[in-house]
Design a protein around this motif. Sequence first.
Motif, PDB file in Angstrom:
ATOM      1  N   ALA A 166       1.026  -1.591   0.403  1.00 26.50           N
ATOM      2  CA  ALA A 166       0.110  -0.452  -0.224  1.00 26.50           C
ATOM      3  C   ALA A 166       0.701   1.233  -0.273  1.00 26.50           C
ATOM      4  O   ALA A 166       1.787   1.612   0.616  1.00 26.50           O
ATOM      5  CB  ALA A 166      -0.954  -0.202   1.179  1.00 26.50           C
ATOM      6  N   LEU A 167       0.580   2.377  -0.968  1.00 23.39           N
ATOM      7  CA  LEU A 167       1.100   3.536  -0.434  1.00 23.39           C
ATOM      8  C   LEU A 167       0.705   4.177   0.720  1.00 23.39           C
ATOM      9  O   LEU A 167      -0.013   4.194   1.427  1.00 23.39           O
ATOM     10  CB  LEU A 167       0.743   4.610  -1.349  1.00 23.39           C
ATOM     11  N   ALA A 168       1.364   5.102   0.926  1.00 21.84           N
ATOM     12  CA  ALA A 168       1.228   6.188   2.450  1.00 21.84           C
ATOM     13  C   ALA A 168       0.334   7.094   1.923  1.00 21.84           C
ATOM     14  O   ALA A 168       0.426   7.279   0.618  1.00 21.84           O
ATOM     15  CB  ALA A 168       2.357   7.130   2.772  1.00 21.84           C
ATOM     16  N   ALA A 169      -0.469   7.342   2.600  1.00 25.02           N
ATOM     17  CA  ALA A 169      -2.094   8.380   2.492  1.00 25.02           C
ATOM     18  C   ALA A 169      -1.045   9.854   2.000  1.00 25.02           C
ATOM     19  O   ALA A 169      -1.428  10.429   0.819  1.00 25.02           O
ATOM     20  CB  ALA A 169      -2.322   8.800   2.987  1.00 25.02           C
ATOM     21  N   PRO A 170      -0.099  10.821   2.071  1.00 25.31           N
ATOM     22  CA  PRO A 170       0.790  11.948   1.102  1.00 25.31           C
ATOM     23  C   PRO A 170       0.781  11.096   0.000  1.00 25.31           C
ATOM     24  O   PRO A 170       0.813  12.081  -1.035  1.00 25.31           O
ATOM     25  CB  PRO A 170       1.590  11.759   1.877  1.00 25.31           C
ATOM     26  N   VAL A 171       1.281   9.853  -0.295  1.00 20.70           N
ATOM     27  CA  VAL A 171       1.480   9.749  -1.794  1.00 20.70           C
ATOM     28  C   VAL A 171       0.091   9.156  -2.619  1.00 20.70           C
ATOM     29  O   VAL A 171      -0.063   9.939  -3.991  1.00 20.70           O
ATOM     30  CB  VAL A 171       2.658   8.966  -1.798  1.00 20.70           C
ATOM     31  N   VAL A 172      -0.657   9.090  -2.017  1.00 22.34           N
ATOM     32  CA  VAL A 172      -1.908   8.741  -3.093  1.00 22.34           C
ATOM     33  C   VAL A 172      -3.052  10.586  -2.924  1.00 22.34           C
ATOM     34  O   VAL A 172      -3.025  10.411  -3.938  1.00 22.34           O
ATOM     35  CB  VAL A 172      -3.135   8.086  -1.785  1.00 22.34           C
ATOM     36  N   HIS A 173      -2.209  10.838  -1.827  1.00 27.79           N
ATOM     37  CA  HIS A 173      -2.987  12.852  -1.968  1.00 27.79           C
ATOM     38  C   HIS A 173      -2.346  13.234  -3.102  1.00 27.79           C
ATOM     39  O   HIS A 173      -3.236  13.587  -4.236  1.00 27.79           O
ATOM     40  CB  HIS A 173      -2.425  13.433  -0.952  1.00 27.79           C
ATOM     41  N   ARG A 174      -0.764  13.934  -3.134  1.00 23.61           N
ATOM     42  CA  ARG A 174      -0.135  14.077  -4.633  1.00 23.61           C
ATOM     43  C   ARG A 174      -0.748  13.310  -5.672  1.00 23.61           C
ATOM     44  O   ARG A 174      -0.814  14.435  -6.311  1.00 23.61           O
ATOM     45  CB  ARG A 174       1.316  13.581  -3.729  1.00 23.61           C
ATOM     46  N   LEU A 242       3.347  24.727  -1.775  1.00 21.67           N
ATOM     47  CA  LEU A 242       3.593  23.849  -0.609  1.00 21.67           C
ATOM     48  C   LEU A 242       2.774  24.109   0.636  1.00 21.67           C
ATOM     49  O   LEU A 242       2.521  22.449   1.067  1.00 21.67           O
ATOM     50  CB  LEU A 242       5.799  23.970   0.151  1.00 21.67           C
ATOM     51  N   ASP A 243       2.718  24.888   0.732  1.00 21.48           N
ATOM     52  CA  ASP A 243       2.263  24.978   1.542  1.00 21.48           C
ATOM     53  C   ASP A 243       0.659  24.538   1.726  1.00 21.48           C
ATOM     54  O   ASP A 243      -0.214  23.710   2.365  1.00 21.48           O
ATOM     55  CB  ASP A 243       1.706  26.815   2.384  1.00 21.48           C
ATOM     56  N   ARG A 244      -0.184  24.585   1.101  1.00 27.58           N
ATOM     57  CA  ARG A 244      -1.703  24.654   0.227  1.00 27.58           C
ATOM     58  C   ARG A 244      -1.224  22.511   0.008  1.00 27.58           C
ATOM     59  O   ARG A 244      -1.920  22.303   0.552  1.00 27.58           O
ATOM     60  CB  ARG A 244      -2.065  24.801  -0.894  1.00 27.58           C
ATOM     61  N   ALA A 245      -0.517  21.731  -0.191  1.00 33.93           N
ATOM     62  CA  ALA A 245      -0.480  20.714  -0.675  1.00 33.93           C
ATOM     63  C   ALA A 245       0.215  20.497   0.887  1.00 33.93           C
ATOM     64  O   ALA A 245      -0.413  18.984   1.492  1.00 33.93           O
ATOM     65  CB  ALA A 245       0.987  20.429  -1.187  1.00 33.93           C
ATOM     66  N   ALA A 250      -1.720  15.845   3.992  1.00 39.64           N
ATOM     67  CA  ALA A 250      -1.596  15.138   5.110  1.00 39.64           C
ATOM     68  C   ALA A 250      -1.857  14.225   5.515  1.00 39.64           C
ATOM     69  O   ALA A 250      -3.221  13.603   4.950  1.00 39.64           O
ATOM     70  CB  ALA A 250      -1.774  16.313   6.704  1.00 39.64           C
ATOM     71  N   ALA A 251      -0.937  13.179   6.509  1.00 40.06           N
ATOM     72  CA  ALA A 251      -1.848  11.534   6.995  1.00 40.06           C
ATOM     73  C   ALA A 251      -2.100  12.048   7.822  1.00 40.06           C
ATOM     74  O   ALA A 251      -2.003  13.366   8.483  1.00 40.06           O
ATOM     75  CB  ALA A 251      -0.332  11.060   7.128  1.00 40.06           C
ATOM     76  N   PRO A 252      -3.032  11.023   7.828  1.00 38.10           N
ATOM     77  CA  PRO A 252      -4.245  10.880   8.473  1.00 38.10           C
ATOM     78  C   PRO A 252      -3.403  10.410  10.150  1.00 38.10           C
ATOM     79  O   PRO A 252      -2.566   9.524  10.008  1.00 38.10           O
ATOM     80  CB  PRO A 252      -5.279   9.990   8.191  1.00 38.10           C
ATOM     81  N   ALA A 253      -4.013  10.316  11.208  1.00 39.99           N
ATOM     82  CA  ALA A 253      -3.883  10.521  12.600  1.00 39.99           C
ATOM     83  C   ALA A 253      -2.829   8.435  12.441  1.00 39.99           C
ATOM     84  O   ALA A 253      -1.720   8.231  13.239  1.00 39.99           O
ATOM     85  CB  ALA A 253      -4.132  10.334  13.419  1.00 39.99           C
ATOM     86  N   ASP A 254      -3.956   7.992  11.985  1.00 40.84           N
ATOM     87  CA  ASP A 254      -3.813   6.423  11.996  1.00 40.84           C
ATOM     88  C   ASP A 254      -3.416   5.375  10.088  1.00 40.84           C
ATOM     89  O   ASP A 254      -3.594   4.193  10.254  1.00 40.84           O
ATOM     90  CB  ASP A 254      -5.267   5.658  12.047  1.00 40.84           C
ATOM     91  N   ASP A 255      -2.700   6.093   9.625  1.00 42.33           N
ATOM     92  CA  ASP A 255      -1.580   6.036   8.542  1.00 42.33           C
ATOM     93  C   ASP A 255      -0.958   4.421   8.645  1.00 42.33           C
ATOM     94  O   ASP A 255      -0.398   4.291   7.944  1.00 42.33           O
ATOM     95  CB  ASP A 255      -1.573   6.812   8.058  1.00 42.33           C
ATOM     96  N   GLU A 256      -0.190   5.011   9.869  1.00 43.36           N
ATOM     97  CA  GLU A 256       1.262   4.264  10.332  1.00 43.36           C
ATOM     98  C   GLU A 256       0.654   2.540  10.209  1.00 43.36           C
ATOM     99  O   GLU A 256       1.304   1.642  10.464  1.00 43.36           O
ATOM    100  CB  GLU A 256       1.919   4.705  11.342  1.00 43.36           C
TER     101      GLU A 256
END
Length: 285
Positions: A166-174, A242-245, A250-256
């Motif tokens: 699986a991908l980390a959430a920020p990678v999916v969001h990007r 970058l500020d917008r990104a 951002a990753a949710p708290a339970d992503d790890e």
Amino acid sequence: MSDEQQDTAQDTAQDTAQDTAQDMTVERHGDVLHVAFDRPHRRNAFTRAMYLGLRALCDDLAAGTGLGAGARALVLRGAGGKAFAAGNDIADFLGRTGEDGGLAVAYEEEIRGMLAALLAAPVVTIAAVDGVCVGGGLAVATHCDLRLATRGSRFGYPIARTLGNALAAPVVHRCASVFGEPLTREMLLASRLVGADRAHAVGAVMDVVPDGAALDVAVADLLEGLGAASMATLRATKEQLLDRALRLEAAPADDEERMLRVYTGADFAEGVDAFTAKRPPRFTD
């Protein structure tokens, strides 16, 4: 940038190019850094050493030291004309499955740190894509500011049918920020690759050219325009984006916890075993 600084940066670039010749080459031409992922026999699949090299380069850019002193742009591309980069070298995941899946999560976190540094680089970053751009290759390309591609290039994250990771959430969001949510869902849920023309249609790629030679010309034209631009404007704009990104991706708290569940699961272990044995995976989860 003084002549002495430029000479020092170019000498450092040559040393780095020699040190990383087995995996990627780094060259400096004027105020532009050119990185070539140089593993065509493996479709330029990323090794940990390559990720660490990219992170070190991004750190130099952020600090304005070493190779990054006075740089205005960074161009990334793959060698061989068949791939930008085809994911991660599976050898880096051997021994990181099952109960040791936490090691794979730590490796993913290391990669994500490099991607964050690439996104935050204070220069314009360009992915020149010629061929397959999947997995880790797509993550790197989507964390660049601009993308150019040849007509035969394809983009995707077919991990649900290959490794079962699986991908980390920020990678999916990007990816969703660059390609849009519908194509991101198609790439990840349907395991389909997206062609360059479709990527261009949604704005993920700024231009599509016929072949590698035309890609060289397109990159040179783009760099010529950037060379006349105000770096103050470019830096300020990058900081705003970058500020917008950082706020939206951002990753949710339970992503790890989610990542650990996947990497310690049976499907990821099966995916690695199947890949090394060169057979189709038999997922059970």
